[in-house]
Structures are given as structure tokens and as C-alpha cells.
Design a protein around this motif. Structure first.
Motif, PDB file in Angstrom:
ATOM      1  N   ASN A   1     -37.913 -48.887  90.224  1.00 27.43           N
ATOM      2  CA  ASN A   1     -36.575 -48.647  91.084  1.00 27.43           C
ATOM      3  C   ASN A   1     -35.842 -49.920  90.764  1.00 27.43           C
ATOM      4  OD1 ASN A   1     -34.796 -47.943  92.970  1.00 27.43           O
ATOM      5  ND2 ASN A   1     -36.263 -48.620  94.710  1.00 27.43           N
ATOM      6  N   LEU A   2     -34.833 -49.704  89.715  1.00 29.35           N
ATOM      7  CA  LEU A   2     -33.879 -51.031  89.458  1.00 29.35           C
ATOM      8  C   LEU A   2     -32.571 -50.623  90.236  1.00 29.35           C
ATOM      9  CD1 LEU A   2     -34.843 -51.929  85.883  1.00 29.35           C
ATOM     10  CD2 LEU A   2     -35.277 -53.109  87.871  1.00 29.35           C
ATOM     11  N   ILE A   3     -32.061 -51.678  90.758  1.00 35.05           N
ATOM     12  CA  ILE A   3     -30.769 -51.501  91.368  1.00 35.05           C
ATOM     13  C   ILE A   3     -29.698 -52.312  90.210  1.00 35.05           C
ATOM     14  CG2 ILE A   3     -29.213 -52.140  93.252  1.00 35.05           C
ATOM     15  CD1 ILE A   3     -31.622 -52.095  95.205  1.00 35.05           C
ATOM     16  N   THR A   4     -28.653 -51.747  89.989  1.00 35.43           N
ATOM     17  CA  THR A   4     -27.670 -52.445  88.779  1.00 35.43           C
ATOM     18  C   THR A   4     -27.486 -53.851  89.146  1.00 35.43           C
ATOM     19  OG1 THR A   4     -25.896 -51.411  89.699  1.00 35.43           O
ATOM     20  CG2 THR A   4     -26.755 -50.150  87.918  1.00 35.43           C
ATOM     21  N   HIS A   5     -27.192 -54.195  90.425  1.00 33.81           N
ATOM     22  CA  HIS A   5     -27.010 -55.422  90.814  1.00 33.81           C
ATOM     23  C   HIS A   5     -27.990 -56.525  90.440  1.00 33.81           C
ATOM     24  CE1 HIS A   5     -23.102 -53.981  92.535  1.00 33.81           C
ATOM     25  NE2 HIS A   5     -23.953 -53.305  93.434  1.00 33.81           N
ATOM     26  N   ASN A   6     -29.049 -56.023  90.520  1.00 29.84           N
ATOM     27  CA  ASN A   6     -30.348 -56.963  90.176  1.00 29.84           C
ATOM     28  C   ASN A   6     -30.506 -57.157  88.793  1.00 29.84           C
ATOM     29  OD1 ASN A   6     -31.001 -57.022  93.047  1.00 29.84           O
ATOM     30  ND2 ASN A   6     -32.708 -55.368  92.984  1.00 29.84           N
ATOM     31  N   LEU A   7     -29.921 -56.369  88.017  1.00 26.16           N
ATOM     32  CA  LEU A   7     -29.999 -56.715  86.604  1.00 26.16           C
ATOM     33  C   LEU A   7     -29.433 -58.097  86.196  1.00 26.16           C
ATOM     34  CD1 LEU A   7     -29.340 -53.155  85.118  1.00 26.16           C
ATOM     35  CD2 LEU A   7     -31.590 -54.255  85.357  1.00 26.16           C
ATOM     36  N   ILE A   8     -28.583 -58.416  87.113  1.00 26.33           N
ATOM     37  CA  ILE A   8     -27.997 -59.871  86.536  1.00 26.33           C
ATOM     38  C   ILE A   8     -29.151 -60.976  86.603  1.00 26.33           C
ATOM     39  CG2 ILE A   8     -26.386 -61.502  87.575  1.00 26.33           C
ATOM     40  CD1 ILE A   8     -24.649 -59.327  88.511  1.00 26.33           C
ATOM     41  N   PHE A   9     -30.260 -60.650  87.297  1.00 26.42           N
ATOM     42  CA  PHE A   9     -31.306 -61.654  87.213  1.00 26.42           C
ATOM     43  C   PHE A   9     -32.057 -61.547  85.937  1.00 26.42           C
ATOM     44  CE2 PHE A   9     -35.710 -62.619  88.533  1.00 26.42           C
ATOM     45  CZ  PHE A   9     -35.373 -64.132  89.099  1.00 26.42           C
ATOM     46  N   PHE A  10     -31.901 -60.604  85.155  1.00 22.75           N
ATOM     47  CA  PHE A  10     -32.269 -60.617  83.938  1.00 22.75           C
ATOM     48  C   PHE A  10     -31.878 -61.809  82.890  1.00 22.75           C
ATOM     49  CE2 PHE A  10     -33.658 -56.545  85.141  1.00 22.75           C
ATOM     50  CZ  PHE A  10     -35.235 -56.428  84.682  1.00 22.75           C
ATOM     51  N   VAL A  11     -30.669 -61.739  82.901  1.00 24.74           N
ATOM     52  CA  VAL A  11     -30.183 -63.002  81.910  1.00 24.74           C
ATOM     53  C   VAL A  11     -30.336 -64.282  82.191  1.00 24.74           C
ATOM     54  CG1 VAL A  11     -27.748 -63.596  81.151  1.00 24.74           C
ATOM     55  CG2 VAL A  11     -27.933 -61.299  81.552  1.00 24.74           C
ATOM     56  N   PRO A  12     -30.189 -64.769  83.581  1.00 25.03           N
ATOM     57  CA  PRO A  12     -30.843 -66.187  83.709  1.00 25.03           C
ATOM     58  C   PRO A  12     -32.295 -66.495  83.249  1.00 25.03           C
ATOM     59  CG  PRO A  12     -29.646 -65.558  85.464  1.00 25.03           C
ATOM     60  CD  PRO A  12     -29.653 -64.463  84.697  1.00 25.03           C
ATOM     61  N   ALA A  13     -33.234 -65.320  83.658  1.00 29.23           N
ATOM     62  CA  ALA A  13     -34.631 -65.440  83.317  1.00 29.23           C
ATOM     63  C   ALA A  13     -34.861 -65.522  82.120  1.00 29.23           C
ATOM     64  CB  ALA A  13     -35.298 -64.257  83.990  1.00 29.23           C
ATOM     65  N   ALA A  14     -34.010 -64.591  81.042  1.00 34.68           N
ATOM     66  CA  ALA A  14     -34.363 -64.421  79.754  1.00 34.68           C
ATOM     67  C   ALA A  14     -33.919 -65.890  79.158  1.00 34.68           C
ATOM     68  CB  ALA A  14     -33.604 -63.426  79.068  1.00 34.68           C
ATOM     69  N   LEU A  15     -32.814 -66.412  79.366  1.00 31.42           N
ATOM     70  CA  LEU A  15     -32.267 -67.386  78.968  1.00 31.42           C
ATOM     71  C   LEU A  15     -33.188 -68.856  79.413  1.00 31.42           C
ATOM     72  CD1 LEU A  15     -29.800 -68.910  77.482  1.00 31.42           C
ATOM     73  CD2 LEU A  15     -28.707 -69.208  79.771  1.00 31.42           C
ATOM     74  N   ALA A  16     -33.739 -68.631  80.550  1.00 36.36           N
ATOM     75  CA  ALA A  16     -34.768 -69.843  80.990  1.00 36.36           C
ATOM     76  C   ALA A  16     -35.958 -69.690  79.875  1.00 36.36           C
ATOM     77  CB  ALA A  16     -35.190 -69.773  82.226  1.00 36.36           C
ATOM     78  N   GLY A  17     -36.523 -68.601  79.821  1.00 32.78           N
ATOM     79  CA  GLY A  17     -37.603 -68.232  78.841  1.00 32.78           C
ATOM     80  C   GLY A  17     -37.153 -68.912  77.366  1.00 32.78           C
ATOM     81  N   LEU A  18     -36.126 -68.459  77.030  1.00 32.39           N
ATOM     82  CA  LEU A  18     -35.613 -68.679  75.742  1.00 32.39           C
ATOM     83  C   LEU A  18     -35.648 -70.241  75.387  1.00 32.39           C
ATOM     84  CD1 LEU A  18     -32.895 -67.200  73.354  1.00 32.39           C
ATOM     85  CD2 LEU A  18     -32.501 -69.785  74.023  1.00 32.39           C
ATOM     86  N   ILE A  19     -35.054 -71.223  76.412  1.00 30.75           N
ATOM     87  CA  ILE A  19     -34.961 -72.554  76.413  1.00 30.75           C
ATOM     88  C   ILE A  19     -36.408 -73.158  76.383  1.00 30.75           C
ATOM     89  CG2 ILE A  19     -34.119 -74.345  77.729  1.00 30.75           C
ATOM     90  CD1 ILE A  19     -31.455 -72.706  78.696  1.00 30.75           C
ATOM     91  N   LEU A  20     -36.918 -72.615  77.232  1.00 35.03           N
ATOM     92  CA  LEU A  20     -38.417 -73.233  77.347  1.00 35.03           C
ATOM     93  C   LEU A  20     -39.526 -73.157  76.203  1.00 35.03           C
ATOM     94  CD1 LEU A  20     -39.087 -72.371  81.307  1.00 35.03           C
ATOM     95  CD2 LEU A  20     -38.630 -74.687  80.384  1.00 35.03           C
ATOM     96  N   CYS A  21     -39.317 -71.921  75.782  1.00 30.67           N
ATOM     97  CA  CYS A  21     -40.129 -71.687  74.497  1.00 30.67           C
ATOM     98  C   CYS A  21     -39.297 -72.352  73.323  1.00 30.67           C
ATOM     99  CB  CYS A  21     -40.588 -70.231  74.463  1.00 30.67           C
ATOM    100  SG  CYS A  21     -41.753 -69.706  75.721  1.00 30.67           S
ATOM    101  N   GLY A  22     -38.161 -72.294  73.363  1.00 35.24           N
ATOM    102  CA  GLY A  22     -37.412 -72.945  72.157  1.00 35.24           C
ATOM    103  C   GLY A  22     -37.600 -74.545  71.929  1.00 35.24           C
ATOM    104  N   GLU A  23     -38.001 -75.216  73.086  1.00 33.93           N
ATOM    105  CA  GLU A  23     -38.125 -76.573  73.177  1.00 33.93           C
ATOM    106  C   GLU A  23     -39.435 -76.900  72.465  1.00 33.93           C
ATOM    107  OE1 GLU A  23     -35.707 -78.848  73.637  1.00 33.93           O
ATOM    108  OE2 GLU A  23     -34.331 -77.288  73.730  1.00 33.93           O
ATOM    109  N   ILE A  24     -40.520 -76.089  72.099  1.00 37.00           N
ATOM    110  CA  ILE A  24     -41.553 -76.481  71.842  1.00 37.00           C
ATOM    111  C   ILE A  24     -41.521 -76.876  70.336  1.00 37.00           C
ATOM    112  CG2 ILE A  24     -44.046 -75.628  70.962  1.00 37.00           C
ATOM    113  CD1 ILE A  24     -43.827 -73.434  73.251  1.00 37.00           C
TER     114      ILE A  24
END
Length: 60
Positions: A3-26
């Protein structure tokens, strides 16, 4: 059922970006490994965002 609401999809971009930065700094030697870690981090961040968004209605 997802049950995804389209307004909640904006949460995916910062979460994916945070994961990219955290794992990219290894520190790794090769560019391929760094790119792979960034991709894995972005996927894990997006999955974590999905789990959080699905857990919020269950907690309320």
C-alpha cells in the motif's frame, strides 16, 4: 499487499542517496568495487525506506 501512497515515494530518494553515500565511502582499491558498493547501498537504502513506509501504518 503493498500500500504505497505516491507522496511517500519522495522518501525513497533521500534513503537511496544516504545508502549510496554510506556504502560509497568504504575505502576500496578498484573503481568497480566502489561502483558496486554504491549500487548495493542505493538498493539497500531504498529497501529500508520501503520497509519503514510499510511499517508506519501497522504502528498507528
Amino acid at each position: 499487499m503493498v500500500n504505497l501512497i505516491t507522496h511517500n515515494l519522495i522518501f525513497f530518494v533521500p534513503a537511496a542517496l544516504a545508502g549510496l553515500i554510506l556504502c560509497g565511502e568504504i575505502p576500496v582499491a578498484s573503481k568497480f568495487a566502489r561502483g558496486s558498493l554504491r549500487a548495493i547501498g542505493a538498493i539497500c537504502g531504498a529497501l529500508l525506506a520501503l520497509f519503514i513506509l510499510e511499517a508506519i501504518p501497522a504502528l498507528l
